[in-house]
Design a protein around this motif. Structure first.
Motif, PDB file in Angstrom:
ATOM      1  N   LEU A 161       0.834  -1.190   0.000  1.00 28.22           N
ATOM      2  CA  LEU A 161       0.000   0.000   0.000  1.00 28.22           C
ATOM      3  C   LEU A 161       0.874   1.247   0.000  1.00 28.22           C
ATOM      4  N   ARG A 162       0.507   2.202  -0.827  1.00 29.13           N
ATOM      5  CA  ARG A 162       1.219   3.461  -0.825  1.00 29.13           C
ATOM      6  C   ARG A 162       0.782   4.305   0.366  1.00 29.13           C
ATOM      7  N   HIS A 163       1.446   5.445   0.545  1.00 25.29           N
ATOM      8  CA  HIS A 163       1.212   6.273   1.727  1.00 25.29           C
ATOM      9  C   HIS A 163      -0.249   6.705   1.811  1.00 25.29           C
ATOM     10  N   LEU A 164      -0.786   7.236   0.717  1.00 27.58           N
ATOM     11  CA  LEU A 164      -2.174   7.687   0.731  1.00 27.58           C
ATOM     12  C   LEU A 164      -3.130   6.517   0.927  1.00 27.58           C
ATOM     13  N   GLN A 165      -2.795   5.362   0.359  1.00 29.32           N
ATOM     14  CA  GLN A 165      -3.670   4.208   0.517  1.00 29.32           C
ATOM     15  C   GLN A 165      -3.689   3.720   1.964  1.00 29.32           C
ATOM     16  N   THR A 166      -2.548   3.780   2.634  1.00 27.62           N
ATOM     17  CA  THR A 166      -2.505   3.384   4.043  1.00 27.62           C
ATOM     18  C   THR A 166      -3.381   4.294   4.886  1.00 27.62           C
ATOM     19  N   LEU A 167      -3.237   5.604   4.690  1.00 32.53           N
ATOM     20  CA  LEU A 167      -4.086   6.541   5.419  1.00 32.53           C
ATOM     21  C   LEU A 167      -5.548   6.371   5.027  1.00 32.53           C
ATOM     22  N   GLY A 168      -5.801   6.097   3.748  1.00 31.94           N
ATOM     23  CA  GLY A 168      -7.170   5.893   3.319  1.00 31.94           C
ATOM     24  C   GLY A 168      -7.811   4.689   3.991  1.00 31.94           C
ATOM     25  N   THR A 169      -7.055   3.612   4.157  1.00 38.72           N
ATOM     26  CA  THR A 169      -7.578   2.439   4.861  1.00 38.72           C
ATOM     27  C   THR A 169      -7.950   2.783   6.292  1.00 38.72           C
ATOM     28  N   ALA A 170      -7.066   3.558   6.962  1.00 34.20           N
ATOM     29  CA  ALA A 170      -7.338   3.952   8.351  1.00 34.20           C
ATOM     30  C   ALA A 170      -8.610   4.799   8.442  1.00 34.20           C
ATOM     31  N   PHE A 171      -8.749   5.767   7.552  1.00 34.96           N
ATOM     32  CA  PHE A 171      -9.941   6.634   7.595  1.00 34.96           C
ATOM     33  C   PHE A 171     -11.198   5.877   7.156  1.00 34.96           C
ATOM     34  N   LEU A 172     -11.051   4.909   6.281  1.00 32.06           N
ATOM     35  CA  LEU A 172     -12.210   4.106   5.885  1.00 32.06           C
ATOM     36  C   LEU A 172     -12.752   3.321   7.081  1.00 32.06           C
ATOM     37  N   VAL A 173     -11.850   2.672   7.814  1.00 28.90           N
ATOM     38  CA  VAL A 173     -12.270   1.924   9.003  1.00 28.90           C
ATOM     39  C   VAL A 173     -12.857   2.871  10.044  1.00 28.90           C
ATOM     40  N   LEU A 174     -12.178   4.014  10.252  1.00 27.93           N
ATOM     41  CA  LEU A 174     -12.673   4.982  11.223  1.00 27.93           C
ATOM     42  C   LEU A 174     -14.038   5.523  10.818  1.00 27.93           C
ATOM     43  N   GLY A 175     -14.217   5.803   9.528  1.00 28.95           N
ATOM     44  CA  GLY A 175     -15.495   6.328   9.061  1.00 28.95           C
ATOM     45  C   GLY A 175     -16.639   5.361   9.301  1.00 28.95           C
ATOM     46  N   VAL A 176     -16.393   4.076   9.059  1.00 29.54           N
ATOM     47  CA  VAL A 176     -17.433   3.067   9.298  1.00 29.54           C
ATOM     48  C   VAL A 176     -17.782   3.018  10.787  1.00 29.54           C
ATOM     49  N   LEU A 177     -16.765   3.080  11.652  1.00 24.72           N
ATOM     50  CA  LEU A 177     -17.017   3.072  13.094  1.00 24.72           C
ATOM     51  C   LEU A 177     -17.787   4.311  13.537  1.00 24.72           C
ATOM     52  N   VAL A 178     -17.462   5.464  12.941  1.00 24.25           N
ATOM     53  CA  VAL A 178     -18.158   6.695  13.306  1.00 24.25           C
ATOM     54  C   VAL A 178     -19.613   6.637  12.869  1.00 24.25           C
ATOM     55  N   VAL A 179     -19.860   6.114  11.682  1.00 23.26           N
ATOM     56  CA  VAL A 179     -21.249   5.964  11.235  1.00 23.26           C
ATOM     57  C   VAL A 179     -22.017   5.059  12.188  1.00 23.26           C
ATOM     58  N   TRP A 180     -21.378   3.988  12.617  1.00 25.68           N
ATOM     59  CA  TRP A 180     -22.033   3.091  13.576  1.00 25.68           C
ATOM     60  C   TRP A 180     -22.268   3.795  14.912  1.00 25.68           C
ATOM     61  N   ALA A 181     -21.297   4.622  15.353  1.00 21.24           N
ATOM     62  CA  ALA A 181     -21.443   5.327  16.627  1.00 21.24           C
ATOM     63  C   ALA A 181     -22.569   6.349  16.587  1.00 21.24           C
ATOM     64  N   SER A 182     -22.866   6.873  15.421  1.00 24.06           N
ATOM     65  CA  SER A 182     -23.930   7.879  15.329  1.00 24.06           C
ATOM     66  C   SER A 182     -25.287   7.315  15.713  1.00 24.06           C
ATOM     67  N   THR A 183     -25.446   6.004  15.592  1.00 26.05           N
ATOM     68  CA  THR A 183     -26.731   5.397  15.956  1.00 26.05           C
ATOM     69  C   THR A 183     -26.965   5.404  17.462  1.00 26.05           C
ATOM     70  N   ALA A 184     -25.895   5.577  18.260  1.00 23.72           N
ATOM     71  CA  ALA A 184     -26.037   5.588  19.719  1.00 23.72           C
ATOM     72  C   ALA A 184     -26.341   6.974  20.264  1.00 23.72           C
ATOM     73  N   LEU A 185     -26.376   7.988  19.387  1.00 25.90           N
ATOM     74  CA  LEU A 185     -26.603   9.361  19.836  1.00 25.90           C
ATOM     75  C   LEU A 185     -28.072   9.740  19.700  1.00 25.90           C
ATOM     76  N   GLU A 186     -28.481  10.696  20.504  1.00 28.32           N
ATOM     77  CA  GLU A 186     -29.840  11.195  20.445  1.00 28.32           C
ATOM     78  C   GLU A 186     -29.924  12.370  19.472  1.00 28.32           C
ATOM     79  N   ASP A 187     -31.146  12.698  19.096  1.00 29.65           N
ATOM     80  CA  ASP A 187     -31.342  13.796  18.143  1.00 29.65           C
ATOM     81  C   ASP A 187     -31.640  15.121  18.833  1.00 29.65           C
ATOM     82  N   GLU A 188     -31.444  15.180  20.166  1.00 28.42           N
ATOM     83  CA  GLU A 188     -31.633  16.433  20.887  1.00 28.42           C
ATOM     84  C   GLU A 188     -30.468  17.373  20.588  1.00 28.42           C
ATOM     85  N   PRO A 189     -30.698  18.606  20.154  1.00 32.05           N
ATOM     86  CA  PRO A 189     -29.592  19.517  19.812  1.00 32.05           C
ATOM     87  C   PRO A 189     -28.816  19.946  21.050  1.00 32.05           C
TER      88      PRO A 189
END
Length: 443
Positions: free
Chosen positions: A28-56
């Motif tokens: 993996l090249r440098h950008l691809q390595t960082l892209g893999t990390a952010f891809l995994v992080l992004g999926v986890l963040v999307v999953w974490a959003s389901t645990a939050l409430e919609d109260e502002p």
């Protein structure tokens, strides 16, 4: 001739086939390595959003009625940030076709990390509001010793000397500075505190002089010399605390006073940013002076030259050994001042290993800043912000599900950020050319 031909044909028939080179696994090249990390992080963040409430929740920027405020919906905000990170990761994995858009996407994702942590922590805690300016002021305060340590490493490594002993220089300054304050100056505020800070600064300079002697004069391996400085400071300060401070019950003392800048601290919104203690304000001055001296003065040019091409500098008539000694000692003085921030400005006491690895984080900030003062300052403030966010999450009592986040995770958070930042900086940060190389005079 026939026999010769037959022999030749038999030999050629029996000759072993050349070995095929093993198939290489594509890296993996440098950008691809960082892209893999952010891809995994992004999926986890999307999953974490389901645990939050919609109260502002309300985000305030500053203090007073004039401070701007805006509402943020936690689940929607975190979901959008997670999707942006996921898309940026996918774009970076296909960087052969996406080109510059891959780097732009990763940069945007990295910038979104900080608001993500703030919104995520406040949303999980259930708090109705938070103050962004207070968080920024705390980040500047916590980044002070890291910035001073980064400047210390910058001075040393710009002259060609690796310095992983910043942690030891800071720790020695913190311990011996507090010892002198309580036992020599009698714990009296005012001039006693000023004298103790000067002792801490000189202690860092002495430890740096020892490092310079080992590396420049005796040509010891510079990594080993830095480890020696760290171990020496750890053992020395622990011994002095156990044998002198504890028997005398000198465990706490007044700290340096709070200073408010005349008119600026009274500003209605951003006033808290201009209130601090002396070493905090001195840090900004140190960054400015370092930039001017190192990049706008003749002596600074000489220091940088001996870190790039010492033999060419010697040919020009410069004393390489003297210049390296001077630069390393200047770095040690700054590290000693960073140590005084812990014991004399913040805590008003001394504990074993109280610098808590900030010297090593300072090295990461220096590398992240590409050996330039203001960039290193920015890296230090990034780590300071990570530390303040970790503390804020702990104070808010953030829970994931029904389980509170353990304090050990929050304590480790700045170091996790250090690893992530270095992973992004390695490969693009180019150190001085002669760094770590022992200097042998030509004559």
């Amino acid at each position: 001739m026939a026999v010769s031909e037959n022999t030749t044909s038999e030999t050629s028939a029996e000759a072993p086939k050349p070995l095929q080179p093993p198939r290489r696994i594509p890296k993996l090249r440098h950008l691809q390595t960082l892209g893999t990390a952010f891809l995994v992080l992004g999926v986890l963040v999307v999953w974490a959003s389901t645990a939050l409430e919609d109260e502002p929740i309300t985000m305030a920027i500053g203090v007073g009625e004039a401070a701007p405020r805006f509402d943020v919906t936690p689940d929607l905000t975190v979901l959008v940030i997670g999707l942006v990170m996921t898309i940026a990761g996918l774009v970076a994995l296909a960087d052969r076709w996406t080109g510059r858009y891959a780097a732009v996407g990763l940069l945007v994702s990295a910038i979104l990390l900080l608001p993500l942590l703030v919104v995520l922590s406040v949303g999980l805690s259930g708090a109705p509001q938070t103050n962004i300016l207070t968080l920024a002021a705390e980040a500047l305060r916590r980044g002070t010793p890291i910035a001073l340590g980064a400047l210390a490493g910058l001075w040393c490594e710009r002259s060609g000397v690796i310095n992983i002993g910043i942690e030891g220089m800071m720790l020695a300054g913190a311990g011996i500075g507090f010892l002198s304050y309580t036992m020599v100056f009698g714990g009296v505020p005012g001039l006693g505190l000023v004298g103790a800070v000067l002792v801490a600064v000189l202690t860092g300079g002495l430890m740096a002089a020892l490092h310079a002697m080992l590396c420049v004069t005796f040509k010891t391996d510079q990594i080993v010399s830095g480890v020696v400085i760290n171990l020496l400071a750890l053992g020395l300060t622990s011994f002095l605390r156990r044998e002198i401070l504890l028997p005398a019950d000198a465990t706490s003392a007044p700290t340096l006073p709070q200073i408010d800048l005349l008119v600026l601290s009274d500003l209605p919104v951003v006033g808290p940013l201009f209130s601090g203690r002396p070493i905090f304000f001195t840090m900004f001055l140190a960054v400015l002076v370092t930039h001017i001296v190192l990049f706008r003065s003749r002596w600074g040019l000489r220091v940088r030259s001996v870190g790039e091409k010492p033999h060419a500098a010697e040919t020009a008539g410069l004393n390489v050994v003297k210049l390296r000694y001077q630069a390393v000692i200047v770095g040690g003085l700054l590290a000693g001042l960073g140590g005084a921030w812990f014991s004399l400005e913040t805590v008003g006491g001394f504990d074993d290993g109280m610098t808590q690895g900030n010297g090593f984080i300072a090295l990461a900030a220096m590398i992240f800043g590409k050996w330039r003062p203001w960039s290193a300052f920015g890296g230090a403030m990034l780590f300071g912000l990570a530390s303040s966010i970790g503390t804020r999450i702990q104070l808010l009592g953030v829970e994931v599900g029904d389980f509170p986040i353990p304090p050990q995770f929050m304590q480790a958070f700045p170091y996790v950020v250090t690893i992530i930042v270095l992973a992004g900086a390695i490969g693009r940060a180019v150190p001085p050319a002669a760094i770590g190389q022992p200097y042998e005079p030509s004559r």
